[in-house]
Design an enzyme around this catalytic site. Structure first.
Site, short mmCIF file in Angstrom:
data_model
loop_
_atom_site.label_atom_id
_atom_site.label_comp_id
_atom_site.label_asym_id
_atom_site.label_seq_id
_atom_site.Cartn_x
_atom_site.Cartn_y
_atom_site.Cartn_z
N PRO A 1 0.78 -1.24 0.00
CG PRO A 1 0.03 -0.95 2.20
CD PRO A 1 0.76 -1.91 1.31
CB CYS B 1 7.52 -8.61 6.21
SG CYS B 1 6.26 -8.65 5.00
C1 SAM Z 1 5.12 -6.93 0.88
S1 SAM Z 1 3.87 -6.25 -0.11
C2 SAM Z 1 4.53 -4.68 -0.48
C3 SAM Z 1 4.44 -3.67 0.63
C4 SAM Z 1 4.86 -2.30 0.19
N1 SAM Z 1 6.19 -2.30 -0.37
C5 SAM Z 1 4.81 -1.28 1.31
O1 SAM Z 1 5.85 -0.90 1.84
O2 SAM Z 1 3.70 -0.83 1.64
C6 SAM Z 1 4.09 -7.09 -1.61
C7 SAM Z 1 3.25 -6.56 -2.78
O3 SAM Z 1 3.70 -7.22 -3.97
C8 SAM Z 1 2.61 -7.32 -4.85
N2 SAM Z 1 3.03 -8.32 -5.87
C9 SAM Z 1 2.97 -9.66 -5.85
N3 SAM Z 1 3.51 -10.17 -6.97
C10 SAM Z 1 3.93 -9.13 -7.73
C11 SAM Z 1 4.57 -8.99 -9.00
N4 SAM Z 1 4.87 -10.04 -9.75
N5 SAM Z 1 4.82 -7.74 -9.44
C12 SAM Z 1 4.49 -6.66 -8.71
N6 SAM Z 1 3.88 -6.73 -7.51
C13 SAM Z 1 3.62 -7.95 -7.02
C14 SAM Z 1 1.45 -7.68 -3.97
O4 SAM Z 1 0.22 -7.31 -4.56
C15 SAM Z 1 1.75 -6.86 -2.70
O5 SAM Z 1 1.04 -5.64 -2.72
#
Ligand code: SAM
Length: 434
Positions: A109, A227
């Site tokens: 987010p 995480c």
């Molecule tokens: C750990 S969360 C990110 C949290 C964010 N960086 C923050 O600090 O608020 C991982 C995110 O990666 C996204 N995601 C999963 N696979 C992905 C891909 N192939 N390319 C881009 N985003 C991806 C998910 O939808 C999720 O929102």
């Protein structure tokens, strides 16, 4: 394999017990203040029970019994962003040079995107998420804090060819993971955890990291974070990638209080809740080696796709001076750079959303614009008027001419009103009304 068992890959019995015990304790709560709106001393004076982070600038811990910051109108109006103090270390370690182009590959987010933009001036970010819904949330979080240097996109960078290789100065890869470091924040993460999930995520993480190395410029940097406490998703991802390619190296992170380093990858750090006041995080920094391959410039200062005399008047009225103006579905965005991205990466926002076009020449100023503008030009509301405004009511004011105005309370812009015959019509977003 059981959770405890799999930690033995890099932790001794004693460390595992301390970590598992810490996971049964209450989680921490923290936030970063918006430096464009408030400074540390003023914030501390407003909320004397908050506690300053020992070394991260603008970061405070709080007890939700003292302050319900998540429910406050100050959160909705971008005075701060609620984010875990461990995850903020990603922007801390990124330390980009001025005028850098940064790709946040998995950004929703928005914790890393927003804190990076709070910490460093004169940088440009492209923040992506594969999930459209999550990319919209990311966009709305950026809107609240009033930032103008971020383009939000939605797509899968794994599905693009070589066209963006060697394009970015820095890449934040906060990879999707099994989420064990979030057990204290979200019960469902714990219920959902399995070793199979860890291995499944590892595959995606390796693919994403390889892609990030392709995308970053020679001598550019990547921060890889998760995480997760799993060796498989942390050290092992970095070590597998390093084993298979010779155009990248791991860079030792500077020491911080409360870090844990494994002997298997001593350059990277783990953040454990029993050693550091925050949730878990793994962080590694990599640098692409100098190569002869040419750097690609995907940035230009073209005018954008929209121009009208009426809009020029609108821009002049708010003293907005941006290089490019873009119309995305009748929302007008102002930004300083345009980026050439492959067609399967869709733009959700380009810089600051300044207004919506209602009928051809009618421009309704946006919530984002209210938060970008200085409160000096605003109409100051008293406490009673501010309460009414946040509730969604109209306000009577006989001293104003017909037109749009930003209203503020205690130097915090709240949103726009339209004055018609002495009545201020309320433009505060319906979903945020208290
Ligand atoms: C750990 S969360 C990110 C949290 C964010 N960086 C923050 O600090 O608020 C991982 C995110 O990666 C996204 N995601 C999963 N696979 C992905 C891909 N192939 N390319 C881009 N985003 C991806 C998910 O939808 C999720 O929102």
């Amino acid at each position: 394999m059981l959770f405890k068992e799999h930690l033995k890959k890099y932790l001794g019995e004693e460390d595992i017990d301390k970590l598992i015990n810490a996971l049964t304790l209450e989680r921490t709560h923290s936030l970063i203040i918006n430096p464009n709106k408030i400074d540390e001393i003023t914030f501390h004076t407003m909320f004397p029970k908050v506690k300053k982070h020992p070394f991260l600038k603008n970061v405070f811990y709080y007890n939700p019994k003292d302050y319900e910051f998540g429910k406050s109108y100050l959160f909705d109006n971008g005075l701060f962003y609620i984010v875990d103090a461990s995850s903020l270390l990603v922007s801390y370690f990124l330390n980009p040079k001025e005028n850098s182009l940064i790709l946040d590959m998995c950004a929703a987010p928005g914790g890393k995107t927003i804190s990076t933009s709070f910490y460093y001036k004169n940088i440009e970010l492209i923040s992506n998420d594969i999930s459209f819904q999550r990319a919209l949330t990311l966009s709305s979080n950026i809107e609240k804090v009033g930032l103008s240097n971020i383009s939000v996109v939605c797509g899968d960078f794994l599905k693009i060819n070589n066209e963006l290789n060697n394009s970015f100065d820095y890449i934040i890869l906060d990879a999707p993971c099994s989420g064990s470091a979030m057990f204290r924040k979200m019960d469902e993460m714990e219920k959902d955890w399995s070793y199979e999930k860890v291995l499944k995520q590892q595959k995606i993480q390796i693919d994403l990291l390889n892609k990030a190395i392709d995308l970053v410029k020679p001598e550019g940097f990547i921060i890889y974070s998760t995480c997760s406490f799993s060796f498989e998703e942390d050290e092992d991802v970095i070590l597998s990638v390093l084993k298979n390619r010779n155009d990248v190296e791991v860079i030792p992170l500077p020491h911080i209080d409360g870090e844990y380093r494994s002997k298997e990858l001593n350059e990277a750090i783990h953040i454990f809740p029993h050693l550091y006041n925050g949730e878990g995080q793994f962080i590694a920094k990599l640098q692409k080696k100098k190569t002869t391959s040419s750097i690609k410039n995907i940035t230009d200062k073209k005018i954008g796709n929209y121009k009208s005399n009426e809009l020029d008047n609108f821009l002049n009225e708010y003293k907005l001076d941006f290089n490019c103006i873009t119309n995305l579905n009748n929302q007008i965005y102002a930004h300083n750079f345009n980026f050439t991205l492959p067609s399967n990466i869709k733009f959700i926002r380009k810089g600051i959303n300044i207004c919506e076009i209602k009928n051809k020449n009618i421009f309704i100023p946006s919530f984002n614009l209210a938060h970008y503008l200085s409160s000096e030009i605003s109409i100051k509301l008293d406490e009673k008027e501010a309460k009414s405004y946040l509730h969604g009511d109209t306000i009577k004011r006989n001293d104003l001419k017909k037109g749009y105005y930003v209203v503020s309370f205690n130097k915090i812009n709240l949103g726009f009103v339209k004055c018609v015959n002495g009545i201020l019509k309320n433009f505060y977003p319906k979903g945020l009304r208290h």
